[in-house]
Motif scaffolding. Structure first.
Motif, PDB file in Angstrom:
ATOM      1  N   THR A 124      76.076 -33.245 -12.585  1.00  0.00           N
ATOM      2  CA  THR A 124      76.296 -34.756 -12.794  1.00  0.00           C
ATOM      3  C   THR A 124      76.352 -35.287 -14.225  1.00  0.00           C
ATOM      4  OG1 THR A 124      75.143 -35.129 -10.805  1.00  0.00           O
ATOM      5  CG2 THR A 124      74.800 -37.050 -12.172  1.00  0.00           C
ATOM      6  N   ILE A 125      75.229 -34.607 -15.171  1.00  0.00           N
ATOM      7  CA  ILE A 125      75.383 -34.759 -16.512  1.00  0.00           C
ATOM      8  C   ILE A 125      76.550 -34.548 -17.369  1.00  0.00           C
ATOM      9  CG2 ILE A 125      74.185 -34.166 -18.642  1.00  0.00           C
ATOM     10  CD1 ILE A 125      71.772 -33.573 -16.969  1.00  0.00           C
ATOM     11  N   ALA A 139      79.476 -34.540 -15.750  1.00  0.00           N
ATOM     12  CA  ALA A 139      80.573 -35.512 -15.505  1.00  0.00           C
ATOM     13  C   ALA A 139      80.518 -37.042 -16.403  1.00  0.00           C
ATOM     14  CB  ALA A 139      80.332 -36.066 -13.911  1.00  0.00           C
ATOM     15  N   ARG A 140      79.205 -37.192 -16.629  1.00  0.00           N
ATOM     16  CA  ARG A 140      79.066 -38.342 -17.484  1.00  0.00           C
ATOM     17  C   ARG A 140      79.036 -38.320 -19.049  1.00  0.00           C
ATOM     18  NH1 ARG A 140      75.830 -42.994 -16.842  1.00  0.00           N
ATOM     19  NH2 ARG A 140      74.933 -43.728 -18.754  1.00  0.00           N
ATOM     20  N   PHE A 141      78.857 -37.039 -19.579  1.00  0.00           N
ATOM     21  CA  PHE A 141      78.990 -36.864 -20.869  1.00  0.00           C
ATOM     22  C   PHE A 141      80.176 -35.823 -21.332  1.00  0.00           C
ATOM     23  CE2 PHE A 141      74.536 -38.093 -20.315  1.00  0.00           C
ATOM     24  CZ  PHE A 141      74.521 -39.219 -21.125  1.00  0.00           C
ATOM     25  N   ASP A 191      82.198 -32.155 -19.856  1.00  0.00           N
ATOM     26  CA  ASP A 191      82.042 -30.617 -19.526  1.00  0.00           C
ATOM     27  C   ASP A 191      81.966 -29.926 -21.075  1.00  0.00           C
ATOM     28  OD1 ASP A 191      82.450 -30.979 -17.029  1.00  0.00           O
ATOM     29  OD2 ASP A 191      84.580 -30.473 -16.712  1.00  0.00           O
ATOM     30  N   ALA A 226      87.184 -36.373 -12.596  1.00  0.00           N
ATOM     31  CA  ALA A 226      85.751 -36.934 -12.984  1.00  0.00           C
ATOM     32  C   ALA A 226      85.725 -38.502 -12.943  1.00  0.00           C
ATOM     33  CB  ALA A 226      85.487 -36.876 -14.591  1.00  0.00           C
ATOM     34  N   ALA A 227      86.989 -39.132 -12.875  1.00  0.00           N
ATOM     35  CA  ALA A 227      86.902 -40.418 -12.706  1.00  0.00           C
ATOM     36  C   ALA A 227      86.840 -41.080 -11.236  1.00  0.00           C
ATOM     37  CB  ALA A 227      88.154 -41.245 -13.268  1.00  0.00           C
TER      38      ALA A 227
END
Length: 388
Positions: free
Chosen positions: A63-64, A66-68, A70, A191-192
């Motif tokens: 999850t992290i 995907a946000r910041f 790979d 990811a989007a």
């Protein structure tokens, strides 16, 4: 344009560095026992602590990322591995070594989950089986290199020089990732999208159980094999290469098993045959004469390696693409639970029996449980297209 094979090489090396660091405790176990007065049970705990954080961070790690991103999260995680290695180098007691193992382990378990996803991004639909087989080989390769290199460094310059070797390989991995890696073209688009939280629970948990227990059984060999062989009369300098040979032949077996499964379509049958044969090897290895140890461990490694590639394909068969990130986080969480507890369990029984061979008997039980999980998977698995 960056070649996907160059990307695979970078990911392979980074995961090799992780395995190298993970194996450092077992590879340096005689020196650690002498320097810090550790017991076999203490060594088992230290080995398990490295993968233990995966119980808590495998699922959030995806999850992290995907946000910041790979690459950014992987670089930060390699930084944690480096920081943990530095802490261990300057540690003066067991508690600081344990803290360094946990810190490094947090970084290691996160890169393991994220890099698996990064590999799929680059190779999905294009030699994914071959790429995954090569990628998996990074783990036994790193362990084998640690068994070969670290005892030599420790013999020449003590634990500080050996720890410097661990720091060096991680630093090189950071530089290589920073310079060479870039996201795959489809990665941003995936990811989007909103991740699916509908998971095929039973087959996914069963697949995770097979992978976790299979690796736990293998860990009994490379974690306690050096001690077993020294108990049987070999020196630490000769025992290390024997276990290293086990890991090298295992690395040969990994892509061979994947190729065999692709050619025959008998994935479950190959896993079953490999695990059953490896359990028999675990029964025989503790009583093998030292003169026959090298070929015996080599054969055992080859047999064990055949299962790895086919096992890693099990979750992909039941996970639809939108559920892949979350599903692989669950898959690896089960693995980390086993890999944290297995060395401690093996060390406990070896300590009580005053014989490292007792850890191999624990490995037989673990492989038997893996076979049970495989049966559950076979009966519950539904193809991803239907499950999506």
């Amino acid at each position: 344009m960056t070649s996907r094979w160059n990307i695979l090489a970078v990911l392979f090396f980074a995961r090799t560095a992780m395995a190298f660091q993970y194996q450092s405790v077992a590879a340096l176990s005689p020196q650690l026992v002498d320097s810090y007065l550790l017991s076999i049970a203490d060594l088992g705990i230290l080995i398990g602590l490295y993968l233990g954080p995966g119980i808590f961070v495998a699922i959030p790690g995806g999850t992290i990322a995907a946000r910041f991103g790979d690459k950014r999260v992987t670089m930060a995680s390699l930084g944690l591995m480096l920081a943990g290695a530095v802490m261990i180098t300057f540690a003066r007691d067991w508690n600081l070594i344990a803290a360094g193992r946990v810190l490094a382990g947090v970084g290691g378990v996160v890169i393991n989950v994220i890099m698996t996803k990064m590999l799929v991004d680059w190779f999905e639909g294009r030699e994914i089986g071959t790429a995954m087989g090569i990628f998996i080989c990074s783990w036994p390769a790193g362990i084998a290199l640690a068994l070969l290199i670290l005892p030599v460094l420790a013999a020449g310059g003590g634990l500080v020089l050996a720890d410097t070797g661990v720091i060096t390989i991680i630093a090189v991995a950071i530089v290589a990732l920073a310079v060479i890696y870039r996201p795959a073209g489809a990665s941003a688009a995936v990811a989007a999208g909103a991740p699916s939280r509908r998971l095929p629970v039973t087959p996914l948990l069963a697949a995770g159980g097979v992978w976790a227990l299979y690796n736990a059984g293998c860990a009994m060999v490379f974690a306690f094999g050096p001690l077993l062989l020294t108990e049987r009369g070999m020196t630490a300098a000769t025992a290390g290469p024997v276990i290293s040979f086990f890991m090298f032949t295992l690395a040969i077996g990994v892509p061979s098993g994947g190729l065999l499964a692709d050619r025959t379509g008998r994935t479950v049958a190959i896993i079953f045959a490999s695990l059953l044969s490896f359990a028999l090897c675990l029964l025989i290895l503790p009583v093998v004469p030292p003169a026959l140890a090298l070929p015996a461990y080599g054969i055992a490694g080859l047999i064990a390696g055949l299962a790895a590639g086919p096992v890693m394909t099990l979750p992909s068969k039941v996970l639809a693409p939108p559920a892949r990130a979350l599903g692989m986080g669950v898959f690896f969480t089960i693995y980390y639970v086993a890999m944290m507890s297995a060395p401690a369990i093996g060390g406990h029984f070896a300590e009580k029996a005053a014989d490292a061979g007792a850890a191999f008997l624990c490995g037989i039980v673990m492989i038997a449980c893996a076979l049970g999980c495989l049966l559950i998977y076979q009966r519950s698995a539904v193809p991803a297209q239907s499950a999506a």
